[in-house]
Design a protein around this motif. Structure first.
Motif, short mmCIF file in Angstrom:
data_model
loop_
_atom_site.label_atom_id
_atom_site.label_comp_id
_atom_site.label_asym_id
_atom_site.label_seq_id
_atom_site.Cartn_x
_atom_site.Cartn_y
_atom_site.Cartn_z
N VAL A 61 0.93 -1.19 -0.18
CA VAL A 61 0.07 0.11 0.08
C VAL A 61 1.01 1.11 0.09
CG1 VAL A 61 -0.25 0.18 2.65
CG2 VAL A 61 -2.01 1.04 1.05
N GLU A 65 0.41 3.64 -3.30
CA GLU A 65 -0.15 5.12 -3.16
C GLU A 65 0.84 6.20 -3.58
OE1 GLU A 65 0.77 7.03 1.40
OE2 GLU A 65 -0.42 5.01 1.31
N GLN A 149 -3.70 0.02 -4.59
CA GLN A 149 -3.63 0.67 -3.34
C GLN A 149 -4.85 0.47 -2.61
OE1 GLN A 149 -3.59 5.18 -3.60
NE2 GLN A 149 -4.27 5.06 -1.24
N GLY A 153 -4.38 -1.55 0.53
CA GLY A 153 -4.84 -0.87 1.83
C GLY A 153 -5.97 -1.49 2.67
N ARG A 183 -4.84 8.59 2.63
CA ARG A 183 -3.64 8.20 1.92
C ARG A 183 -3.57 8.82 0.53
NH1 ARG A 183 -0.65 3.85 3.49
NH2 ARG A 183 -1.36 2.92 5.44
#
Length: 227
Positions: A61, A65, A149, A153, A183
């Motif tokens: 993640v 991101e 992501q 995530g 994020r």
């Protein structure tokens, strides 16, 4: 040996940034593992090795991101500069060329050259796709990275929830959660600031020899001219 030197010289930009990418990714992996293990120990859980960390949702993640925000930056910049201009910036077209431009400007149709790409010469849907291929690929990589992501995530978020005796959430629930958007937006805002700053600062500031800068002696109002 001269062939290798020629290859390195001709591809110095991609090789240089490729090397920096690999070094920084390795540094992120090592520092990220150390931080992850500190949190593991604080929760009374055994630390993990490098291999386990590299395949963890926590590492995935963090990488995804950043990738999605970078490719969003490039996609928006490639697409937005077709229609939006900044007077005096080498990052912008002049007012007279706003839009997709003529076939003559873009070397299409009867204006193609002997060395033009095959799909530029082909016409029809192939030329239409090729004419937008840079934005399509950048946008596609952004969407895939953003999807990665979100998947990594939710796994990382649920792992933290379980370690804190909280309830896990589903993927759709995570997509509207504050963790996901925090994020996401903390990366987006920095990318938008960087793009805008580059467009404006390059009007008034110079870097001698850089194609991202106007010639040192060029007037501030000159647009679409690189050094």
């Amino acid at each position: 040996m001269s062939g290798l030197r020629t290859f390195v010289r001709h591809n110095g930009l991609s090789l240089g940034f490729g090397g920096l990418f690999l070094l920084s990714l390795a540094g992120q992996a090592l520092s990220g593992m150390a931080d992850f293990n500190d949190r593991q120990l604080a929760h009374g859980v055994d630390p993990v090795g490098l291999g386990s960390y590299l395949t963890s949702s926590s590492f995935a993640v963090d990488v995804a991101e950043n990738w999605q925000s970078e490719y969003l930056q490039f996609f928006l910049y490639v697409f937005a500069t077709v229609w939006l201009v900044q007077r005096g910036s080498p990052e912008s077209k002049p007012l007279s060329r706003i839009g997709t431009e003529s076939d003559e400007d873009q070397l299409l149709g009867r204006h193609v050259q002997p060395g033009s790409p095959k799909w530029a010469k082909a016409g029809g849907w192939r030329t239409a796709v090729f004419a937008r291929s840079l934005a399509l690929v950048m946008g596609g990589i952004f969407l895939l990275s953003w999807l990665a992501q979100s998947v990594a995530g939710v796994a990382a978020y649920n792992a933290e929830q379980l370690s804190d005796f909280g309830d896990p959430v589903s993927w759709p629930e995570y997509l509207v959660s504050s963790d996901f958007w925090n994020r996401t937006l903390q990366n987006w805002q920095s990318e938008f600031l960087a793009i805008g700053s580059m467009a404006v600062l390059s009007v008034y500031l110079r870097q001698r020899g850089s194609p991202e800068s106007k010639p040192v002696g060029a007037p501030h109002g000159v647009t679409d001219e690189s050094g």
